[in-house]
Design an enzyme around this catalytic site. Structure first.
Site, PDB file in Angstrom:
ATOM      1  N   ASP A 269      20.103  31.258  38.764  1.00 32.24           N
ATOM      2  CA  ASP A 269      19.160  30.418  39.500  1.00 32.24           C
ATOM      3  C   ASP A 269      19.320  30.706  40.983  1.00 32.24           C
ATOM      4  OD1 ASP A 269      17.107  28.611  39.861  1.00 32.24           O
ATOM      5  OD2 ASP A 269      18.173  26.893  39.034  1.00 32.24           O
ATOM      6  N   ASP A 270      18.336  30.307  41.758  1.00 32.61           N
ATOM      7  CA  ASP A 270      18.413  30.523  43.197  1.00 32.61           C
ATOM      8  C   ASP A 270      19.423  29.596  43.850  1.00 32.61           C
ATOM      9  OD1 ASP A 270      16.838  28.247  42.736  1.00 32.61           O
ATOM     10  OD2 ASP A 270      15.263  28.810  44.147  1.00 32.61           O
TER      11      ASP A 270
ATOM     12  N   ASP B  54      21.807  22.462  43.367  1.00 38.87           N
ATOM     13  CA  ASP B  54      21.719  21.356  44.320  1.00 38.87           C
ATOM     14  C   ASP B  54      22.569  20.200  43.806  1.00 38.87           C
ATOM     15  OD1 ASP B  54      20.915  19.146  45.907  1.00 38.87           O
ATOM     16  OD2 ASP B  54      18.938  19.991  46.228  1.00 38.87           O
TER      17      ASP B  54
END
Length: 168
Positions: free
Chosen positions: A103-104, A107
């Site tokens: 994933d980028d 969070d």
């Protein structure tokens, strides 16, 4: 008057930067897979943000099997309950052994927690990590503060930006 978005900090990532950081992620993962020679069986991108980094990692590590898992955890800019919209091929995934899930950004960690529950033995890698989600990722490149909003290149257009002070 301040015309900034309501986020305290912004971190703007260019296409060049995401490419460099994704290649750095590939270098960090190279030779660390559980397959013979430290290779990986497949890459699974968490859509949509993980698609560009996953493509770059797959290319750099010569991984030809690439799939996606679609997880929705944001409504525009607010987080919502994470849900799987599309799963990867079950025959490829198994329990996740030998699979790189990319994933980028991690969070809060909710997306990775959901995917990890499905594939507990997969290796989870992100390009960027925030402190709350850091325990949920196995490998990452850059940590940013929790109150930083990352602006990815696929979310932006080139345009003039007014300076903070002055008119020129």
């Amino acid at each position: 008057m301040n015309d900034r978005l309501p986020h305290e900090k912004g971190f703007h990532i260019s296409w060049d930067q995401i490419h460099r950081d994704s290649r750095a992620l590939a270098w960090r993962l190279d030779g660390n897979g559980p397959e013979e020679g430290g290779t990986w069986k497949a890459v699974v991108a968490i859509t949509r943000g993980g698609m560009a980094p996953a493509m770059i990692v797959a290319r750099e590590l010569d991984i030809r099997t690439v799939d996606t898992i679609s997880v929705k955890s944001y409504d525009h800019k607010s987080q919502s309950l994470a849900e799987v919209l599309k799963s990867p091929d079950a025959a490829i995934m198994g329990d996740g052994t030998g699979i790189l899930v990319i994933d980028d950004l991690v969070d809060s960690g909710k997306t990775l927690q959901l995917v990890r529950d499905l594939f507990p033995k997969a290796h989870f890698a992100t390009v960027y990590a925030k402190p709350e989600g850091r325990p949920d990722v196995d490998t990452f490149i850059t940590e940013v503060s929790q109150d930083t909003w990352i602006f990815f290149p696929w979310d932006m257009a080139l345009q003039y930006v007014q300076p903070y002070r002055g008119n020129d």
